[in-house]
Design an enzyme around this catalytic site. Structure first.
Site, PDB file in Angstrom:
ATOM      1  N   SER A 188      99.812  87.301  38.281  1.00 37.76           N
ATOM      2  CA  SER A 188      99.103  88.292  38.867  1.00 37.76           C
ATOM      3  C   SER A 188      99.955  88.761  40.120  1.00 37.76           C
ATOM      4  CB  SER A 188      98.065  87.520  39.826  1.00 37.76           C
ATOM      5  OG  SER A 188      97.332  88.015  40.889  1.00 37.76           O
ATOM      6  N   TYR A 222      94.610  80.107  44.429  1.00 36.31           N
ATOM      7  CA  TYR A 222      95.152  80.975  43.541  1.00 36.31           C
ATOM      8  C   TYR A 222      96.317  81.478  43.540  1.00 36.31           C
ATOM      9  CZ  TYR A 222      94.433  85.311  40.505  1.00 36.31           C
ATOM     10  OH  TYR A 222      94.348  86.188  39.445  1.00 36.31           O
TER      11      TYR A 222
END
Length: 268
Positions: free
Chosen positions: A154, A167
């Protein structure tokens, strides 16, 4: 002839979103698919997970392209179940060439609202689950004489984006896994790379609406999430196209790459 004609791809989180897009895009280019998804909700994740009906839709989409698919309900946190799913697919198709470690979850909260369970769930799926995926698949890639592992990271694997601490930790962590495996597996002709999307138009991103309240409270943080190109989110197929390249022989000497498909988010 397709760009991955005759190859077999193993995809986690394949029931919907990026995972389904990856399965369809690789099938369009000639691959057969081993698809897994947990198909279960998490108590502390603010959006619904994929269902077995979603996984069945992925099966229909791949079969409509006249490609074969083995779909198994399996949780990436369960190493034994994941290995059994991969082994079953390879037993049917005879080989494994491509791995897409795509399954992931995300929650939004300030650092002091991260509970031990949120931390554990996020790291277990997004980091340990990637490790389990690789461990289950690597022996089959070695048996095939090489292959390609593509791990979905990401922009959060490059930038310290706020309100996403577990995350961000996991997405940074899998870059380290990628680098280590890229070195260790090169002698086996196995390439390992990561893809770093900006926000993607999937149920995961749609479920992160709580981010807006934090940006309103701390507006100077907002630009961390902004893309330089005039789009808020990219489409799943944009990530699938990057995966297709990394999985194909066109990228035969590409390994250890952090491939950004982020509309310029990480250059801000």
């Amino acid at each position: 002839m397709g760009r991955v004609q005759g190859k077999v791809a193993f995809i986690t989180g394949a029931a919907r979103g990026q995972g389904r897009s990856h399965a369809v895009r690789l099938a369009e280019e000639g691959a057969d698919i081993i698809a897994v998804d947990a198909c279960q909700d998490f108590d502390r994740v603010g959006y619904a997970m994929a269902t077995e009906a979603d996984l069945a839709e992925t099966v229909k989409a791949v079969e409509a392209l006249d490609r074969r698919i083995v779909a198994v309900k399996a949780d990436v946190r369960d190493a034994a179940a994941l290995k059994a799913a991969v082994d079953e697919g390879v037993a049917q198709f005879g080989r494994l060439d491509i791995v897409s470690a795509n399954a992931g979850i995300c929650t939004v909260q300030k650092w002091d609202e991260v509970t031990p369970q949120i931390w554990a769930d996020t790291l277990d799926v997004n980091l340990t689950g990637v490790w389990h995926t690789c461990v289950a698949a690597i022996p089959h890639l070695q048996a095939a004489g090489g292959g390609s592992i593509v791990i979905t990271s990401s922009t959060s694997g490059i930038k310290g984006q706020p309100w996403l601490a577990p995350y961000v930790a996991a997405k940074h962590g899998i870059v380290g896994v990628m680098r280590s495996l890229a070195n260790e597996l090169a002698e086996h002709n196995i390439r390992v790379n990561t893809i770093h999307p900006a926000g993607v138009d999937t149920p995961l991103v749609a479920g992160l609406g709580g981010m807006n309240q934090f940006i309103e409270q701390s507006p100077t943080m907002g630009p961390i999430f902004m893309n330089t190109m005039p789009v808020e989110v990219v489409d799943p197929v944009d990530i699938s196209n990057a995966l297709l390249y990394l999985a194909s022989d066109e990228a035969r000497y590409v390994t250890g790459l952090e491939m950004k498909v982020d509309a310029g988010c990480t250059i801000r």
